[in-house]
Design a protein around this motif. Structure first.
Motif, mmCIF file in Angstrom:
data_model
loop_
_atom_site.group_PDB
_atom_site.id
_atom_site.type_symbol
_atom_site.label_atom_id
_atom_site.label_comp_id
_atom_site.label_asym_id
_atom_site.label_seq_id
_atom_site.Cartn_x
_atom_site.Cartn_y
_atom_site.Cartn_z
ATOM 1 N N SER A 163 -36.095 -1.330 54.326
ATOM 2 C CA SER A 163 -36.565 -0.795 55.601
ATOM 3 C C SER A 163 -36.744 0.714 55.578
ATOM 4 O O SER A 163 -37.566 1.252 56.333
ATOM 5 C CB SER A 163 -35.591 -1.146 56.719
ATOM 6 N N GLY A 164 -36.014 1.387 54.662
ATOM 7 C CA GLY A 164 -36.128 2.834 54.597
ATOM 8 C C GLY A 164 -36.993 3.280 53.451
ATOM 9 O O GLY A 164 -37.798 2.534 52.916
ATOM 10 N N SER A 165 -36.840 4.486 53.037
ATOM 11 C CA SER A 165 -37.639 5.027 51.952
ATOM 12 C C SER A 165 -36.783 5.629 50.846
ATOM 13 O O SER A 165 -37.240 6.493 50.108
ATOM 14 C CB SER A 165 -38.607 6.071 52.484
ATOM 15 N N SER A 166 -35.538 5.203 50.767
ATOM 16 C CA SER A 166 -34.690 5.735 49.698
ATOM 17 C C SER A 166 -34.988 5.016 48.407
ATOM 18 O O SER A 166 -35.091 3.786 48.391
ATOM 19 C CB SER A 166 -33.217 5.548 50.068
ATOM 20 N N THR A 167 -35.140 5.786 47.340
ATOM 21 C CA THR A 167 -35.403 5.218 46.028
ATOM 22 C C THR A 167 -34.392 5.742 45.013
ATOM 23 O O THR A 167 -33.849 6.843 45.162
ATOM 24 C CB THR A 167 -36.830 5.568 45.557
ATOM 25 N N TYR A 168 -34.181 4.953 43.980
ATOM 26 C CA TYR A 168 -33.188 5.268 42.963
ATOM 27 C C TYR A 168 -33.770 4.926 41.597
ATOM 28 O O TYR A 168 -34.504 3.945 41.461
ATOM 29 C CB TYR A 168 -31.914 4.448 43.191
ATOM 30 N N TYR A 169 -33.407 5.708 40.588
ATOM 31 C CA TYR A 169 -33.923 5.478 39.243
ATOM 32 C C TYR A 169 -32.833 5.654 38.196
ATOM 33 O O TYR A 169 -31.962 6.513 38.330
ATOM 34 C CB TYR A 169 -35.063 6.459 38.928
ATOM 35 N N GLY A 170 -32.923 4.849 37.153
ATOM 36 C CA GLY A 170 -32.070 5.064 36.009
ATOM 37 C C GLY A 170 -32.531 6.292 35.245
ATOM 38 O O GLY A 170 -33.711 6.658 35.277
ATOM 39 N N ASN A 171 -31.620 6.921 34.550
ATOM 40 C CA ASN A 171 -31.943 8.163 33.851
ATOM 41 C C ASN A 171 -33.057 7.983 32.825
ATOM 42 O O ASN A 171 -33.868 8.886 32.610
ATOM 43 C CB ASN A 171 -30.698 8.716 33.172
ATOM 44 N N SER A 172 -33.104 6.825 32.203
ATOM 45 C CA SER A 172 -34.067 6.620 31.128
ATOM 46 C C SER A 172 -35.504 6.440 31.636
ATOM 47 O O SER A 172 -36.437 6.508 30.829
ATOM 48 C CB SER A 172 -33.667 5.400 30.297
ATOM 49 N N VAL A 173 -35.680 6.239 32.922
ATOM 50 C CA VAL A 173 -37.034 6.006 33.443
ATOM 51 C C VAL A 173 -37.470 7.058 34.453
ATOM 52 O O VAL A 173 -38.621 7.037 34.897
ATOM 53 C CB VAL A 173 -37.151 4.604 34.075
ATOM 54 N N LYS A 174 -36.585 7.958 34.798
ATOM 55 C CA LYS A 174 -36.940 8.996 35.777
ATOM 56 C C LYS A 174 -38.154 9.784 35.306
ATOM 57 O O LYS A 174 -38.242 10.176 34.145
ATOM 58 C CB LYS A 174 -35.764 9.944 35.994
ATOM 59 N N GLY A 175 -39.066 9.980 36.231
ATOM 60 C CA GLY A 175 -40.270 10.734 35.913
ATOM 61 C C GLY A 175 -41.389 9.898 35.312
ATOM 62 O O GLY A 175 -42.518 10.363 35.202
ATOM 63 N N ARG A 176 -41.084 8.662 34.932
ATOM 64 C CA ARG A 176 -42.100 7.785 34.334
ATOM 65 C C ARG A 176 -42.370 6.566 35.202
ATOM 66 O O ARG A 176 -43.495 6.071 35.248
ATOM 67 C CB ARG A 176 -41.656 7.331 32.948
ATOM 68 N N PHE A 177 -41.349 6.069 35.868
ATOM 69 C CA PHE A 177 -41.488 4.875 36.697
ATOM 70 C C PHE A 177 -41.440 5.271 38.168
ATOM 71 O O PHE A 177 -40.746 6.216 38.551
ATOM 72 C CB PHE A 177 -40.353 3.890 36.420
ATOM 73 N N THR A 178 -42.161 4.522 38.975
ATOM 74 C CA THR A 178 -42.170 4.738 40.420
ATOM 75 C C THR A 178 -42.042 3.407 41.129
ATOM 76 O O THR A 178 -42.817 2.483 40.862
ATOM 77 C CB THR A 178 -43.462 5.430 40.867
ATOM 78 N N ILE A 179 -41.071 3.318 42.026
ATOM 79 C CA ILE A 179 -40.885 2.102 42.806
ATOM 80 C C ILE A 179 -41.469 2.309 44.201
ATOM 81 O O ILE A 179 -41.381 3.412 44.758
ATOM 82 C CB ILE A 179 -39.393 1.707 42.866
ATOM 83 N N SER A 180 -42.053 1.267 44.730
ATOM 84 C CA SER A 180 -42.619 1.343 46.077
ATOM 85 C C SER A 180 -42.575 -0.046 46.694
ATOM 86 O O SER A 180 -42.276 -1.020 46.006
ATOM 87 C CB SER A 180 -44.056 1.871 46.039
ATOM 88 N N ARG A 181 -42.864 -0.107 47.975
ATOM 89 C CA ARG A 181 -42.873 -1.433 48.599
ATOM 90 C C ARG A 181 -43.966 -1.503 49.654
ATOM 91 O O ARG A 181 -44.352 -0.514 50.246
ATOM 92 C CB ARG A 181 -41.500 -1.789 49.203
ATOM 93 N N ASP A 182 -44.437 -2.709 49.868
ATOM 94 C CA ASP A 182 -45.407 -3.014 50.906
ATOM 95 C C ASP A 182 -44.760 -4.074 51.783
ATOM 96 O O ASP A 182 -44.764 -5.260 51.451
ATOM 97 C CB ASP A 182 -46.714 -3.521 50.285
ATOM 98 N N ASN A 183 -44.208 -3.651 52.888
ATOM 99 C CA ASN A 183 -43.472 -4.587 53.731
ATOM 100 C C ASN A 183 -44.372 -5.679 54.317
ATOM 101 O O ASN A 183 -43.923 -6.797 54.548
ATOM 102 C CB ASN A 183 -42.766 -3.837 54.857
ATOM 103 N N ALA A 184 -45.612 -5.352 54.549
ATOM 104 C CA ALA A 184 -46.535 -6.351 55.102
ATOM 105 C C ALA A 184 -46.740 -7.512 54.126
ATOM 106 O O ALA A 184 -47.011 -8.638 54.526
ATOM 107 C CB ALA A 184 -47.864 -5.701 55.438
ATOM 108 N N LYS A 185 -46.601 -7.199 52.855
ATOM 109 C CA LYS A 185 -46.767 -8.224 51.823
ATOM 110 C C LYS A 185 -45.437 -8.690 51.265
ATOM 111 O O LYS A 185 -45.408 -9.497 50.332
ATOM 112 C CB LYS A 185 -47.637 -7.683 50.688
ATOM 113 N N ASN A 186 -44.338 -8.171 51.800
ATOM 114 C CA ASN A 186 -42.997 -8.513 51.300
ATOM 115 C C ASN A 186 -42.917 -8.337 49.790
ATOM 116 O O ASN A 186 -42.354 -9.178 49.077
ATOM 117 C CB ASN A 186 -42.636 -9.959 51.672
ATOM 118 N N THR A 187 -43.475 -7.268 49.326
ATOM 119 C CA THR A 187 -43.570 -7.058 47.888
ATOM 120 C C THR A 187 -43.079 -5.667 47.508
ATOM 121 O O THR A 187 -43.366 -4.691 48.202
ATOM 122 C CB THR A 187 -45.027 -7.240 47.415
#
Length: 121
Positions: free
Chosen positions: A53-77
């Motif tokens: 429901s919020g916009s807080s994101t977290y990353y493991g050290n090995s992927v920071k700066g390379r991976f991006t997580i996002s969500r589309d609540n309308a698509k539950n994805t």
């Protein structure tokens, strides 16, 4: 909550992939959604997580700066955009939901089937 992960495949070093995790069922309870990865003989490694429901994101050290997580609540994805892939990113990637502790796999209640990511050198 049922989770369906997709988007894995084989890419060369430096390439990119986007994984998807679609949730169905009681999605209101899937507050935290995370991605973990696992290679044979090793424990599942935290990759990334996002609050539903919020916009807080977290990353493991090995992927920071390379991976991006996002969500589309309308698509539950939830999506995991993976750029600048390295051979060490090769693993089966799992999405999970309902966790209480962001970084710990055992705290997540619901798991999708894995999707294999292979990065060739």
């Amino acid at each position: 909550v049922q989770l369906q992960a997709s988007g894995g495949g084989m890419v060369q070093t430096g390439g990119y992939l986007r994984l998807s995790c679609e949730a169905s069922g009681r999605t209101f309870s899937a507050n935290l959604v995370g991605w973990f990865r696992q290679v044979p003989g090793k424990e599942r490694e935290f990759v990334s997580a996002i609050t539903w429901s919020g916009s807080s994101t977290y990353y493991g050290n090995s992927v920071k700066g390379r991976f991006t997580i996002s969500r589309d609540n309308a698509k539950n994805t939830v999506y995991l955009q993976m750029n600048s892939l390295k051979p060490e990113d090769t693993a089966v990637y799992y999405c999970a939901a309902g966790g209480g502790a962001v970084y710990y796999a055992r705290s997540y209640i619901y798991w999708g089937q894995g999707t294999l990511v292979t990065v060739s050198s």
